[in-house]
Design a protein around this motif. Structure first.
Motif, PDB file in Angstrom:
ATOM      1  N   GLN A 371       9.322   6.124  10.656  1.00 31.67           N
ATOM      2  CA  GLN A 371       8.126   6.469   9.888  1.00 31.67           C
ATOM      3  C   GLN A 371       7.879   5.474   8.754  1.00 31.67           C
ATOM      4  O   GLN A 371       6.734   5.099   8.475  1.00 31.67           O
ATOM      5  CB  GLN A 371       8.247   7.880   9.327  1.00 31.67           C
ATOM      6  CG  GLN A 371       8.119   8.976  10.379  1.00 31.67           C
ATOM      7  CD  GLN A 371       8.360  10.360   9.802  1.00 31.67           C
ATOM      8  OE1 GLN A 371       8.559  10.518   8.603  1.00 31.67           O
ATOM      9  NE2 GLN A 371       8.340  11.373  10.660  1.00 31.67           N
ATOM     10  N   ALA A 372       8.957   5.041   8.101  1.00 32.61           N
ATOM     11  CA  ALA A 372       8.811   4.071   7.011  1.00 32.61           C
ATOM     12  C   ALA A 372       8.256   2.746   7.532  1.00 32.61           C
ATOM     13  O   ALA A 372       7.362   2.151   6.928  1.00 32.61           O
ATOM     14  CB  ALA A 372      10.147   3.849   6.317  1.00 32.61           C
ATOM     15  N   MET A 373       8.762   2.289   8.656  1.00 33.82           N
ATOM     16  CA  MET A 373       8.287   1.022   9.204  1.00 33.82           C
ATOM     17  C   MET A 373       6.879   1.152   9.769  1.00 33.82           C
ATOM     18  O   MET A 373       6.091   0.203   9.703  1.00 33.82           O
ATOM     19  CB  MET A 373       9.252   0.524  10.280  1.00 33.82           C
ATOM     20  CG  MET A 373      10.527  -0.074   9.725  1.00 33.82           C
ATOM     21  SD  MET A 373      10.262  -1.607   8.826  1.00 33.82           S
ATOM     22  CE  MET A 373      10.129  -2.750  10.184  1.00 33.82           C
ATOM     23  N   GLU A 374       6.580   2.305  10.326  1.00 40.88           N
ATOM     24  CA  GLU A 374       5.227   2.510  10.847  1.00 40.88           C
ATOM     25  C   GLU A 374       4.199   2.625   9.728  1.00 40.88           C
ATOM     26  O   GLU A 374       3.007   2.466   9.974  1.00 40.88           O
ATOM     27  CB  GLU A 374       5.195   3.749  11.734  1.00 40.88           C
ATOM     28  CG  GLU A 374       5.885   3.526  13.077  1.00 40.88           C
ATOM     29  CD  GLU A 374       5.830   4.742  13.985  1.00 40.88           C
ATOM     30  OE1 GLU A 374       5.938   4.578  15.207  1.00 40.88           O
ATOM     31  OE2 GLU A 374       5.687   5.875  13.445  1.00 40.88           O
ATOM     32  N   ASP A 375       4.661   2.867   8.518  1.00 35.51           N
ATOM     33  CA  ASP A 375       3.768   2.915   7.362  1.00 35.51           C
ATOM     34  C   ASP A 375       3.712   1.528   6.717  1.00 35.51           C
ATOM     35  O   ASP A 375       4.268   1.281   5.659  1.00 35.51           O
ATOM     36  CB  ASP A 375       4.263   3.949   6.358  1.00 35.51           C
ATOM     37  CG  ASP A 375       3.316   4.111   5.172  1.00 35.51           C
ATOM     38  OD1 ASP A 375       2.163   3.643   5.259  1.00 35.51           O
ATOM     39  OD2 ASP A 375       3.741   4.688   4.154  1.00 35.51           O
ATOM     40  N   ASP A 376       3.081   0.581   7.425  1.00 37.56           N
ATOM     41  CA  ASP A 376       2.863  -0.771   6.909  1.00 37.56           C
ATOM     42  C   ASP A 376       4.175  -1.490   6.589  1.00 37.56           C
ATOM     43  O   ASP A 376       4.303  -2.134   5.559  1.00 37.56           O
ATOM     44  CB  ASP A 376       1.951  -0.730   5.676  1.00 37.56           C
ATOM     45  CG  ASP A 376       1.367  -2.094   5.330  1.00 37.56           C
ATOM     46  OD1 ASP A 376       1.222  -2.923   6.239  1.00 37.56           O
ATOM     47  OD2 ASP A 376       1.073  -2.315   4.136  1.00 37.56           O
ATOM     48  N   PHE A 377       5.170  -1.325   7.482  1.00 40.77           N
ATOM     49  CA  PHE A 377       6.419  -2.094   7.422  1.00 40.77           C
ATOM     50  C   PHE A 377       7.119  -1.928   6.066  1.00 40.77           C
ATOM     51  O   PHE A 377       7.443  -2.907   5.391  1.00 40.77           O
ATOM     52  CB  PHE A 377       6.150  -3.577   7.710  1.00 40.77           C
ATOM     53  CG  PHE A 377       5.365  -3.796   8.972  1.00 40.77           C
ATOM     54  CD1 PHE A 377       5.989  -3.759  10.211  1.00 40.77           C
ATOM     55  CD2 PHE A 377       3.995  -4.015   8.920  1.00 40.77           C
ATOM     56  CE1 PHE A 377       5.258  -3.944  11.379  1.00 40.77           C
ATOM     57  CE2 PHE A 377       3.254  -4.201  10.083  1.00 40.77           C
ATOM     58  CZ  PHE A 377       3.897  -4.162  11.319  1.00 40.77           C
TER      59      PHE A 377
END
Length: 486
Positions: A371-377
């Motif tokens: 989720q953290a990476m999918e939120d603009d890396f």
């Protein structure tokens, strides 16, 4: 959740939808190779290495193009003055391509030290003169450029009547007219903010090629437009680079694409923010930069000691790519300390014994990292989750919690995936230990070779047998002896 990317063009996060799924085309502006890479060069390289790694992790087939600028980038970035490569060549009495080769090799060595994956394609501006001439010709044919004494300039005012020049940076042509200085030698231009697509070379200019307009060289902005179109098509997914390239370089690229092909070339624009020193951007123009080799050796007045490549990488990843990062020795030392803690956790996991079951649920950590990476890396959030999981591992080691064998294996794989594969971090202590082992084995094999030359076969055999007991096998070959772990 779907992958979202902050699109500089629209100034908001957008759900990533590649133009030709599952294929992704990504173009990133690489260095102008006239000097050693500094920390400011490391940030875009690491930022888009993360993007490259994560897109592949999601299952995309990524064609990653990162260019090398070896011609056309002038000293004052205003279509006048010496070429940066040419100036370096003249000062050092070298051929320009000698300068290019030397600093390109050093840049590649630094990128390998930082564990930056190689791009799919790494084109050079000088290797694509024909493509640039062809694109300039299309822009002239479409009426958005004009010739002046052998040079070709982009007509920004005429373009702006049909399209909008400034939509990436937010600048308006009226502001450009007021704020752009009239520089000596720019009398050829209709407006001072027009930019060169092709420049006629003066007799002292070292790099030049024939064209329909003059013996000259391409403008700096033209290379990326031409090479992006060649390798990724007239439209592609992601174009990245440092915030300092947003204007005029990337703004001009957008104009060139529209003028040549009638539409934007790029769907998502991404820009990493700057690294600062005492609040100022680190860069060659301000003479406040520290090269990567100086960081690795510690030989710079602003450095208290040397810092390893992985410390530099971790330092950069601790901040979101769109935020500024201010250099300090304290910040680097804190990054080094934090990274070592994570690798100590990895080693601790290898020593843990599985319990009969799990008293703590560790499975959500994988989804939290995704989720953290999918939120603009968002790499700092990923790192925060890995530290949180590290606390749980220490609780298990202290006997305050238990993990099943399956969950223990899950945690081991999670750190491998996120710490090593996606964040691209390596345990340098393990690498140092490997180098020590290599050196020791070279010494041992040299002693064994000397014993054999002296016909002391008993000693040679004792060395071989002693190594065999610790699972190291010696293989005698025609060219000498080799060793392998059994």
């Amino acid at each position: 959740m779907p992958l979202t990317i902050y699109n500089t063009l629209n100034r908001k996060k957008e759900i990533f939808e590649p133009l030709k799924a599952p294929h992704v085309g990504m173009y990133v502006c690489g260095p102008t190779v006239y000097g050693d890479a500094h920390l400011g060069h490391a940030r875009p390289a690491i930022t888009f290495d993360i993007v490259f790694r994560f897109l592949m992790h999601l299952g995309y087939k990524v064609r990653y193009v990162r260019n090398i600028t070896d011609v056309g980038h002038l000293v004052n970035d205003a279509d006048e003055g010496e070429d940066k490569i040419g100036k370096k060549a003249r000062l050092e009495q070298l051929e320009p391509m000698e300068v290019v080769k030397y600093y390109t090799d050093r840049y590649h060595a630094n990128m390998d030290q930082l564990n930056v994956l190689h791009p799919s394609i790494e084109p050079t501006a000088s290797g694509h003169i024909i493509e640039q001439i062809e694109m300039v010709g299309k822009i002239i044919e479409n009426g958005f450029a004009y010739q002046a004494e052998g040079s070709v300039y982009f007509d920004v005012e005429k373009y702006n009547k049909i399209h909008r020049y400034g939509k990436l940076s937010g600048r308006k042509i009226e502001e450009l007219r007021e704020n752009t200085r009239e520089l000596a030698g720019q009398e050829q231009k209709r407006n001072s903010f027009d930019f060169a697509l092709w420049k006629k070379a003066d007799p002292a200019h070292l790099m030049h090629w024939p064209s329909p307009w003059s013996e000259g060289f391409p403008g700096w902005h033209m290379e990326c437009s031409a090479m992006g179109a060649k390798y990724l098509g007239e439209t592609f997914d992601i174009h990245g680079g440092g915030m300092d390239l947003l204007f005029p370089h990337h703004e001009s690229e957008i104009a060139q694409a529209n003028a040549a092909n009638g539409h934007d070339a790029v769907k998502y624009w991404m820009h990493n923010n700057m690294i600062t020193v005492d609040g100022q951007k680190m860069g060659k123009s301000l003479n406040n930069f520290i090269t990567l080799n100086e960081f690795f050796s510690g030989k710079h007045e602003k450095l208290k000691r040397a810092y390893s490549p992985m410390t530099i990488r971790f330092f950069i990843l601790q901040a979101h790519y769109r935020s500024t990062v201010d250099f300090s020795n304290d910040a680097l030392q804190a990054a080094e300390k934090g990274m070592k803690k994570l690798f100590e956790t990895v080693k601790l996991i290898g020593r843990l014994q599985a319990g009969g079951g799990s008293s703590i649920d560790v499975r959500p950590f994988e989804e939290l990292c995704i989720q953290a990476m999918e939120d603009d890396f968002n790499t700092p959030i990923v790192i925060a989750h890995l530290f949180e999981l590290s606390k749980i591992i220490n609780q298990i080691n202290d006997g305050k919690a238990t993990l099943s064998a399956d969950d223990l294996e899950f945690v081991k794989n999670l750190y491998q995936t996120w710490l090593n594969d996606l964040l691209g971090l390596r345990d340098e202590k393990d690498e140092d230990d490997s180098q020590v082992i290599e050196s020791l084995m070279e010494t041992i094999l040299a002693l064994r070779k000397e014993a054999k030359l002296n016909k002391d076969y008993a000693t040679a055999d004792r060395i071989r047998d002693a190594l065999s007991k610790i699972n190291i096998e010696i293989k005698d070959t025609r060219d000498g002896a080799e060793w392998v772990f059994k």
